[in-house]
Design an enzyme around this catalytic site. Structure first.
Site, PDB file in Angstrom:
ATOM      1  N   ASN A  51      19.938  -5.710 -13.404  1.00 19.01           N
ATOM      2  CA  ASN A  51      18.820  -4.769 -13.361  1.00 19.01           C
ATOM      3  C   ASN A  51      18.161  -4.790 -14.741  1.00 19.01           C
ATOM      4  OD1 ASN A  51      17.079  -2.653 -13.285  1.00 19.01           O
ATOM      5  ND2 ASN A  51      18.607  -1.092 -12.803  1.00 19.01           N
ATOM      6  N   LYS A  94       1.787  -1.678 -17.010  1.00 17.70           N
ATOM      7  CA  LYS A  94       1.152  -2.985 -17.211  1.00 17.70           C
ATOM      8  C   LYS A  94       0.234  -2.979 -18.446  1.00 17.70           C
ATOM      9  CE  LYS A  94       3.068  -5.153 -13.753  1.00 17.70           C
ATOM     10  NZ  LYS A  94       4.124  -6.141 -14.030  1.00 17.70           N
ATOM     11  N   TYR A 131       2.201   2.439 -12.568  1.00 23.62           N
ATOM     12  CA  TYR A 131       2.136   0.967 -12.648  1.00 23.62           C
ATOM     13  C   TYR A 131       1.092   0.530 -13.690  1.00 23.62           C
ATOM     14  CZ  TYR A 131       1.790  -3.838 -10.700  1.00 23.62           C
ATOM     15  OH  TYR A 131       1.780  -5.207 -10.500  1.00 23.62           O
TER      16      TYR A 131
HETATM   17  P1  NAP Z   1       7.869  -9.122  -5.362  1.00 21.16           P
HETATM   18  O1  NAP Z   1       7.524 -10.177  -4.365  1.00 21.16           O
HETATM   19  O2  NAP Z   1       8.057  -7.720  -4.914  1.00 21.16           O
HETATM   20  O3  NAP Z   1       9.188  -9.615  -6.166  1.00 21.16           O
HETATM   21  C1  NAP Z   1       9.716  -8.794  -7.173  1.00 21.16           C
HETATM   22  C2  NAP Z   1      10.825  -9.534  -7.896  1.00 21.16           C
HETATM   23  O4  NAP Z   1      11.307  -8.671  -8.943  1.00 21.16           O
HETATM   24  C3  NAP Z   1      12.019  -9.844  -6.997  1.00 21.16           C
HETATM   25  O5  NAP Z   1      12.577 -11.056  -7.416  1.00 21.16           O
HETATM   26  C4  NAP Z   1      12.977  -8.685  -7.295  1.00 21.16           C
HETATM   27  O6  NAP Z   1      14.353  -8.993  -7.092  1.00 21.16           O
HETATM   28  C5  NAP Z   1      12.707  -8.493  -8.789  1.00 21.16           C
HETATM   29  N1  NAP Z   1      13.093  -7.178  -9.272  1.00 21.16           N
HETATM   30  C6  NAP Z   1      12.633  -5.966  -8.865  1.00 21.16           C
HETATM   31  N2  NAP Z   1      13.226  -4.975  -9.555  1.00 21.16           N
HETATM   32  C7  NAP Z   1      14.090  -5.581 -10.420  1.00 21.16           C
HETATM   33  C8  NAP Z   1      14.992  -5.095 -11.400  1.00 21.16           C
HETATM   34  N3  NAP Z   1      15.155  -3.786 -11.636  1.00 21.16           N
HETATM   35  N4  NAP Z   1      15.720  -6.004 -12.119  1.00 21.16           N
HETATM   36  C9  NAP Z   1      15.597  -7.330 -11.881  1.00 21.16           C
HETATM   37  N5  NAP Z   1      14.751  -7.846 -10.968  1.00 21.16           N
HETATM   38  C10 NAP Z   1      14.007  -6.965 -10.237  1.00 21.16           C
HETATM   39  O7  NAP Z   1       6.768  -9.051  -6.517  1.00 21.16           O
HETATM   40  P2  NAP Z   1       5.589 -10.064  -6.901  1.00 21.16           P
HETATM   41  O8  NAP Z   1       4.389  -9.676  -6.147  1.00 21.16           O
HETATM   42  O9  NAP Z   1       6.065 -11.461  -6.884  1.00 21.16           O
HETATM   43  O10 NAP Z   1       5.338  -9.590  -8.402  1.00 21.16           O
HETATM   44  C11 NAP Z   1       5.901 -10.239  -9.527  1.00 21.16           C
HETATM   45  C12 NAP Z   1       5.285  -9.658 -10.788  1.00 21.16           C
HETATM   46  O11 NAP Z   1       3.868  -9.841 -10.753  1.00 21.16           O
HETATM   47  C13 NAP Z   1       5.518  -8.160 -10.940  1.00 21.16           C
HETATM   48  O12 NAP Z   1       5.708  -7.840 -12.298  1.00 21.16           O
HETATM   49  C14 NAP Z   1       4.220  -7.562 -10.447  1.00 21.16           C
HETATM   50  O13 NAP Z   1       3.988  -6.286 -10.981  1.00 21.16           O
HETATM   51  C15 NAP Z   1       3.228  -8.582 -10.942  1.00 21.16           C
HETATM   52  N6  NAP Z   1       1.960  -8.574 -10.216  1.00 21.16           N
HETATM   53  C16 NAP Z   1       1.911  -8.808  -8.868  1.00 21.16           C
HETATM   54  C17 NAP Z   1       0.683  -8.783  -8.216  1.00 21.16           C
HETATM   55  C18 NAP Z   1       0.546  -9.039  -6.734  1.00 21.16           C
HETATM   56  O14 NAP Z   1      -0.578  -8.860  -6.209  1.00 21.16           O
HETATM   57  N7  NAP Z   1       1.583  -9.443  -6.038  1.00 21.16           N
HETATM   58  C19 NAP Z   1      -0.484  -8.513  -8.950  1.00 21.16           C
HETATM   59  C20 NAP Z   1      -0.391  -8.275 -10.305  1.00 21.16           C
HETATM   60  C21 NAP Z   1       0.824  -8.322 -10.940  1.00 21.16           C
HETATM   61  P3  NAP Z   1      15.076  -8.782  -5.635  1.00 21.16           P
HETATM   62  O15 NAP Z   1      14.595  -9.922  -4.778  1.00 21.16           O
HETATM   63  O16 NAP Z   1      16.531  -8.865  -5.925  1.00 21.16           O
HETATM   64  O17 NAP Z   1      14.627  -7.453  -5.119  1.00 21.16           O
END
Ligand code: NAP
Length: 248
Positions: free
Chosen positions: A63, A160, A156
């Site tokens: 975590n 960010k 959030y």
């Molecule tokens: P996602 O599909 O929800 O995946 C989240 C990842 O983070 C998973 O691998 C999860 O692990 C891991 N995670 C969550 N909480 C954690 C913790 N406490 N310790 C360690 N690992 C943890 O998210 P995503 O959309 O790929 O987003 C990735 C990043 O890009 C994030 O920082 C997000 O804020 C940023 N982002 C995303 C978007 C978008 O539109 N998707 C836009 C802007 C920024 P588990 O699989 O074990 O749960």
């Protein structure tokens, strides 16, 4: 293979953007450590894909919000691989609510993972980079929401935006040691995080994006790859948007 023999740690590498980053860096020759919180099966599958590029892969549960767990994770990687050359602080969560409905726990949980998690990993990885005299790269995955705010995302957006401030501060502190720290600010990207949005919200968002579509995790991974290779050696403290022109 521009990243041959380099070691990259990608937090939250079991799914979505983190998975795409892990695979892209592996395709460039880097050995990959991914971190995950709950989803071991998915993390193991990513490692199988990583290893198909002929590099080493390792999945570590941790975590990122927990300081001591991050310290132990980085110690494990140092023992197994000797160093960390590239850190991608990607792990993130959302707890969307309007500010009047958002409670203390909703706010803290998002700050703890998205912002403090990046601090916890960066602190221990930067210390290892300095000890090993590595010209390292740290890439923080922020969001355009950290630049412009968003309804329902005060927690959030604060995390960010904080990550951008931390990126610039660390870049100033570590530039003299040739450790480059940059941020990528994605717009809307197709992952589990955005799957929860309703059709109506998606349509509204898409119409506000000049390129009229959500991005793919691979679009973000390409920028992270650039910021992880020597191609970006004179770039630090920058934020690169990956958002189809949403914020300009
Ligand atoms: P996602 O599909 O929800 O995946 C989240 C990842 O983070 C998973 O691998 C999860 O692990 C891991 N995670 C969550 N909480 C954690 C913790 N406490 N310790 C360690 N690992 C943890 O998210 P995503 O959309 O790929 O987003 C990735 C990043 O890009 C994030 O920082 C997000 O804020 C940023 N982002 C995303 C978007 C978008 O539109 N998707 C836009 C802007 C920024 P588990 O699989 O074990 O749960």
């Amino acid at each position: 293979m521009i990243l041959k023999d380099k070691v990259a740690l990608v937090t939250g590498g079991s799914r979505g953007i983190g998975k795409a980053i892990a695979l892209k860096l592996a395709s460039l020759g880097a050995n990959i450590v991914i971190n995950y919180e709950k989803n071991q099966e998915s993390a193991d599958n990513v490692i199988k894909e990583v290893e198909s590029f002929g590099v080493k892969g390792l999945a570590l549960q941790c975590n990122v919000a927990d300081y001591k767990s991050c310290e132990d994770m980085v110690k494990n990687i140092a023992e197994e691989f000797g160093a960390v050359d590239i850190l991608v602080n990607n792990a993130g969560i959302t707890r969307d609510k309007l500010i009047l409905r958002m409670n203390d726990e909703d706010f803290s949980a998002v700050l703890d993972v998205n912002l403090k998690g990046a601090f916890n990993c960066s602190k221990h990885v930067a210390s290892l980079m300095l000890k090993k005299k590595i010209k390292g790269k740290i890439v923080n995955i922020s969001s355009v929401v950290g630049l412009i705010g968003n309804v329902g995302q005060a927690n959030y957006a604060a995390a960010k935006a904080g990550l951008i401030g931390m990126t610039k501060s660390m870049a100033k502190e570590l530039g003299g040691k040739e450790i480059c720290i940059n941020a990528v600010a994605p717009g809307f990207i197709e992952t589990d995080m955005t799957k929860v949005l309703s059709e109506a919200v998606i349509e509204k968002m898409e119409s506000a994006i000049p390129m009229k579509k959500f991005g793919k995790p691979e679009d973000v991974a390409e920028i992270v790859a650039f910021l992880s290779t020597p191609s970006s050696n004179y770039i630090t403290g920058q934020v690169i948007n990956c958002d189809g022109g949403m914020v300009m």
